[in-house]
Design a protein around this motif. Structure first.
Motif, PDB file in Angstrom:
ATOM      1  N   GLN A  70      -0.690  -2.805 -11.563  1.00 31.00           N
ATOM      2  CA  GLN A  70      -0.130  -1.504 -11.459  1.00 31.00           C
ATOM      3  C   GLN A  70      -0.535  -0.960  -9.877  1.00 31.00           C
ATOM      4  OE1 GLN A  70       2.536  -0.154 -12.999  1.00 31.00           O
ATOM      5  NE2 GLN A  70       2.315   1.582 -11.762  1.00 31.00           N
ATOM      6  N   GLN A  71      -1.759  -0.873  -9.786  1.00 31.08           N
ATOM      7  CA  GLN A  71      -2.395  -0.520  -8.501  1.00 31.08           C
ATOM      8  C   GLN A  71      -1.729  -1.341  -7.350  1.00 31.08           C
ATOM      9  OE1 GLN A  71      -4.100   2.432  -8.139  1.00 31.08           O
ATOM     10  NE2 GLN A  71      -4.290   2.026  -5.971  1.00 31.08           N
ATOM     11  N   LEU A  72      -1.634  -2.759  -7.397  1.00 28.48           N
ATOM     12  CA  LEU A  72      -1.051  -3.398  -6.471  1.00 28.48           C
ATOM     13  C   LEU A  72       0.611  -2.731  -6.293  1.00 28.48           C
ATOM     14  CD1 LEU A  72      -0.557  -5.903  -4.814  1.00 28.48           C
ATOM     15  CD2 LEU A  72       0.346  -7.151  -6.426  1.00 28.48           C
ATOM     16  N   LYS A  73       1.156  -2.576  -7.107  1.00 26.55           N
ATOM     17  CA  LYS A  73       2.576  -2.099  -6.965  1.00 26.55           C
ATOM     18  C   LYS A  73       2.580  -0.752  -6.172  1.00 26.55           C
ATOM     19  CE  LYS A  73       4.380  -2.073 -11.135  1.00 26.55           C
ATOM     20  NZ  LYS A  73       5.288  -2.127 -12.140  1.00 26.55           N
ATOM     21  N   ILE A  74       1.590   0.232  -6.498  1.00 27.16           N
ATOM     22  CA  ILE A  74       1.511   1.400  -5.843  1.00 27.16           C
ATOM     23  C   ILE A  74       1.142   1.318  -4.437  1.00 27.16           C
ATOM     24  CG2 ILE A  74      -0.161   3.672  -5.810  1.00 27.16           C
ATOM     25  CD1 ILE A  74      -0.293   3.126  -8.998  1.00 27.16           C
ATOM     26  N   GLN A  75       0.158   0.403  -4.085  1.00 29.73           N
ATOM     27  CA  GLN A  75      -0.258   0.267  -2.745  1.00 29.73           C
ATOM     28  C   GLN A  75       0.734  -0.155  -1.834  1.00 29.73           C
ATOM     29  OE1 GLN A  75      -3.997  -1.111  -1.561  1.00 29.73           O
ATOM     30  NE2 GLN A  75      -4.939  -0.431  -3.287  1.00 29.73           N
ATOM     31  N   ILE A  76       1.737  -1.217  -2.635  1.00 29.45           N
ATOM     32  CA  ILE A  76       2.877  -1.856  -1.699  1.00 29.45           C
ATOM     33  C   ILE A  76       3.791  -0.905  -1.617  1.00 29.45           C
ATOM     34  CG2 ILE A  76       5.083  -3.140  -2.100  1.00 29.45           C
ATOM     35  CD1 ILE A  76       2.958  -5.272  -3.421  1.00 29.45           C
ATOM     36  N   ALA A  77       4.229   0.188  -2.459  1.00 34.19           N
ATOM     37  CA  ALA A  77       5.079   1.357  -2.411  1.00 34.19           C
ATOM     38  C   ALA A  77       4.609   2.345  -1.192  1.00 34.19           C
ATOM     39  CB  ALA A  77       5.437   1.837  -3.733  1.00 34.19           C
ATOM     40  N   GLU A  78       3.387   2.702  -1.348  1.00 37.60           N
ATOM     41  CA  GLU A  78       2.905   3.671  -0.220  1.00 37.60           C
ATOM     42  C   GLU A  78       2.895   2.950   1.142  1.00 37.60           C
ATOM     43  OE1 GLU A  78      -0.911   4.168  -1.686  1.00 37.60           O
ATOM     44  OE2 GLU A  78      -0.485   5.736  -3.042  1.00 37.60           O
ATOM     45  N   GLU A  79       2.500   1.678   1.009  1.00 41.07           N
ATOM     46  CA  GLU A  79       2.867   0.980   2.520  1.00 41.07           C
ATOM     47  C   GLU A  79       4.027   0.852   3.030  1.00 41.07           C
ATOM     48  OE1 GLU A  79       0.980  -3.386   4.703  1.00 41.07           O
ATOM     49  OE2 GLU A  79       0.007  -2.298   2.799  1.00 41.07           O
ATOM     50  N   LEU A  80       5.052   0.659   2.410  1.00 43.43           N
ATOM     51  CA  LEU A  80       6.435   0.420   2.678  1.00 43.43           C
ATOM     52  C   LEU A  80       6.871   1.866   2.917  1.00 43.43           C
ATOM     53  CD1 LEU A  80       7.905  -1.780   0.018  1.00 43.43           C
ATOM     54  CD2 LEU A  80       7.510  -2.415   2.544  1.00 43.43           C
ATOM     55  N   SER A  81       6.293   3.069   2.346  1.00 47.56           N
ATOM     56  CA  SER A  81       6.959   4.221   2.674  1.00 47.56           C
ATOM     57  C   SER A  81       6.139   4.656   4.095  1.00 47.56           C
ATOM     58  CB  SER A  81       6.327   5.078   1.553  1.00 47.56           C
ATOM     59  OG  SER A  81       6.519   6.759   1.945  1.00 47.56           O
ATOM     60  N   LYS A  82       4.948   4.455   4.478  1.00 47.85           N
ATOM     61  CA  LYS A  82       4.202   4.712   5.713  1.00 47.85           C
ATOM     62  C   LYS A  82       4.939   3.863   6.613  1.00 47.85           C
ATOM     63  CE  LYS A  82      -0.311   5.734   3.781  1.00 47.85           C
ATOM     64  NZ  LYS A  82      -1.613   5.309   3.622  1.00 47.85           N
ATOM     65  N   SER A  83       5.378   2.742   6.371  1.00 54.07           N
ATOM     66  CA  SER A  83       5.897   1.873   7.532  1.00 54.07           C
ATOM     67  C   SER A  83       7.429   2.203   7.915  1.00 54.07           C
ATOM     68  CB  SER A  83       5.956   0.482   7.003  1.00 54.07           C
ATOM     69  OG  SER A  83       6.626  -0.414   7.986  1.00 54.07           O
ATOM     70  N   THR A  84       8.090   2.739   7.000  1.00 54.29           N
ATOM     71  CA  THR A  84       9.487   3.542   7.294  1.00 54.29           C
ATOM     72  C   THR A  84       9.159   4.635   8.130  1.00 54.29           C
ATOM     73  OG1 THR A  84      10.112   2.585   5.012  1.00 54.29           O
ATOM     74  CG2 THR A  84      11.535   4.471   5.967  1.00 54.29           C
ATOM     75  N   ALA A  85       8.238   5.657   7.639  1.00 49.61           N
ATOM     76  CA  ALA A  85       8.043   6.599   8.501  1.00 49.61           C
ATOM     77  C   ALA A  85       7.660   6.427   9.855  1.00 49.61           C
ATOM     78  CB  ALA A  85       6.943   7.580   7.831  1.00 49.61           C
ATOM     79  N   SER A  86       6.780   5.452  10.231  1.00 50.93           N
ATOM     80  CA  SER A  86       6.256   5.501  11.372  1.00 50.93           C
ATOM     81  C   SER A  86       7.435   4.495  12.409  1.00 50.93           C
ATOM     82  CB  SER A  86       5.078   4.307  11.357  1.00 50.93           C
ATOM     83  OG  SER A  86       5.408   3.030  10.661  1.00 50.93           O
ATOM     84  N   GLU A  87       8.126   3.615  11.708  1.00 53.60           N
ATOM     85  CA  GLU A  87       9.375   2.814  12.192  1.00 53.60           C
ATOM     86  C   GLU A  87      10.217   4.093  12.754  1.00 53.60           C
ATOM     87  OE1 GLU A  87      10.784   0.059   9.829  1.00 53.60           O
ATOM     88  OE2 GLU A  87       9.166  -1.350  10.203  1.00 53.60           O
ATOM     89  N   GLY A  88      10.550   5.085  12.122  1.00 56.04           N
ATOM     90  CA  GLY A  88      11.400   6.241  12.343  1.00 56.04           C
ATOM     91  C   GLY A  88      10.792   7.013  13.482  1.00 56.04           C
ATOM     92  N   ALA A  89       9.592   7.255  13.493  1.00 54.63           N
ATOM     93  CA  ALA A  89       8.826   7.849  14.663  1.00 54.63           C
ATOM     94  C   ALA A  89       8.890   7.204  15.902  1.00 54.63           C
ATOM     95  CB  ALA A  89       7.488   8.432  14.278  1.00 54.63           C
ATOM     96  N   ALA A  90       8.462   6.106  15.572  1.00 57.97           N
ATOM     97  CA  ALA A  90       8.450   4.911  16.864  1.00 57.97           C
ATOM     98  C   ALA A  90       9.797   4.664  17.434  1.00 57.97           C
ATOM     99  CB  ALA A  90       7.691   3.680  16.687  1.00 57.97           C
ATOM    100  N   SER A  91      10.973   4.845  16.883  1.00 55.43           N
ATOM    101  CA  SER A  91      12.263   4.552  17.441  1.00 55.43           C
ATOM    102  C   SER A  91      12.471   5.215  18.799  1.00 55.43           C
ATOM    103  CB  SER A  91      13.273   4.550  16.369  1.00 55.43           C
ATOM    104  OG  SER A  91      13.294   6.098  15.996  1.00 55.43           O
TER     105      SER A  91
END
Length: 298
Positions: A70-91
């Motif tokens: 369960q913690q693995l899934k949570i960390q994956i979800a958090e990382e994907l969320s951060k990545s999407t936000a950073s990609e949007g900012a970096a665009s």
């Protein structure tokens, strides 16, 4: 913040998967292939898709230093969320070096580069596979000659290796001309350790040279950041280094200079261990070459 938190779970899985057994590697490949799916999947379904038992999935979770599935899934979800936000900012930003953007001031640049270098050094220390390191040192000891193959910015690492190993009396070979370099592989054979250095592991001349050297009977060592890269298939010994990548570690990105710090670190580890195992001769050779190099200084 500890190293595991800093590094990111997907990057950690990509790197560690290179040293996993086939069953665990299938799970790693599935996670990296579609992390969006895995963040909401059940342990039973993931086990079925990877053709392993649920206990094997649990073992995989422990292997990547996570407390539960369960913690693995949570960390994956958090990382994907951060990545999407950073990609949007970096665009809207144009990057000139790693994550240095147009709006950064002097303090930002100094801080970002120092942070990248510091994390890379610690990542390399924590993730180097000691068994593979020791196998590489043994291969260096057993070889009559070290033949190096690299291009682009990985040449920095080769220059460091040549200086280190030649100073302690190890015969080395490297040709800057690509054509001569490729021809030289025909002269290699048993007794030679061919070392290919490529961050992406996809540089054609380097990969082809290591392949040809292996076919001639030489032992091969690959230093790269990507466990699924072509150079790995032709490497008897494999050492993996961290790099600056996207979430899942795609090799298609601009050249990472920070990754060269990891390559230099690996070479220095191999050199130091080799010199320690041959301490008396190494000291004697260092003194001899020091006498030669002293003539080049005022």
């Amino acid at each position: 913040m500890n190293l595991e938190t800093q590094q990111g779970i997907l990057s950690r899985i990509r790197w560690m998967s290179a040293y996993m057994n086939p069953a665990l590697r299938r799970i790693a490949d599935r996670v990296l292939e579609a992390p969006e799916d895995v963040k909401s999947i059940s342990i039973k379904d993931l086990a079925a898709q990877c053709k392993v038992s649920e206990s094997t999935v649990t073992r995989f979770v422990r292997e990547v230093k996570i407390s539960s599935f369960q913690q693995l899934k949570i960390q994956i979800a958090e990382e994907l969320s951060k990545s999407t936000a950073s990609e949007g900012a970096a665009s809207s930003d144009r990057l000139v070096y790693e994550d240095i953007a147009e709006g950064d001031n002097s303090v930002d640049v100094v801080s970002k580069i120092a942070g990248r270098y510091s994390l890379t050094v610690e990542d390399t220390r924590a993730r180097l596979n000691i068994l593979q390191v020791e196998a590489a040192v043994e291969a260096i000891e057993a070889s009559n000659m070290l033949a190096f193959f690299a291009m682009g910015s990985s040449l920095i690492c080769v220059e460091n290796a040549l200086m280190r190993f030649m100073r302690v009396g190890k015969t080395c070979q490297f040709f800057r001309d690509v054509g001569v370099r490729q021809i030289s592989t025909a002269t290699l054979g048993p007794g030679t350790l061919a070392i290919g250095i490529s961050n992406s592991g996809r540089t054609i001349p380097t990969v082809d040279a290591l392949k040809a050297a292996k076919e001639q009977g030489a032992m091969t060592l690959g230093i790269t950041s990507f466990s699924d890269s072509p150079i790995v298939r032709h490497s008897d010994i494999k050492l993996f280094t961290p790099t600056v990548t996207g979430v899942t570690g795609d090799a298609d990105y601009h050249e990472s200079m920070v990754s060269k710090i990891a390559q230099l670190q690996v070479v220095d580890v191999l050199y130091s261990l080799y010199a320690l195992r041959n301490f008396g001769n190494a000291v004697e050779q260092l003194e001899r070459t020091a006498a030669v190099t002293s003539l080049t200084r005022y």
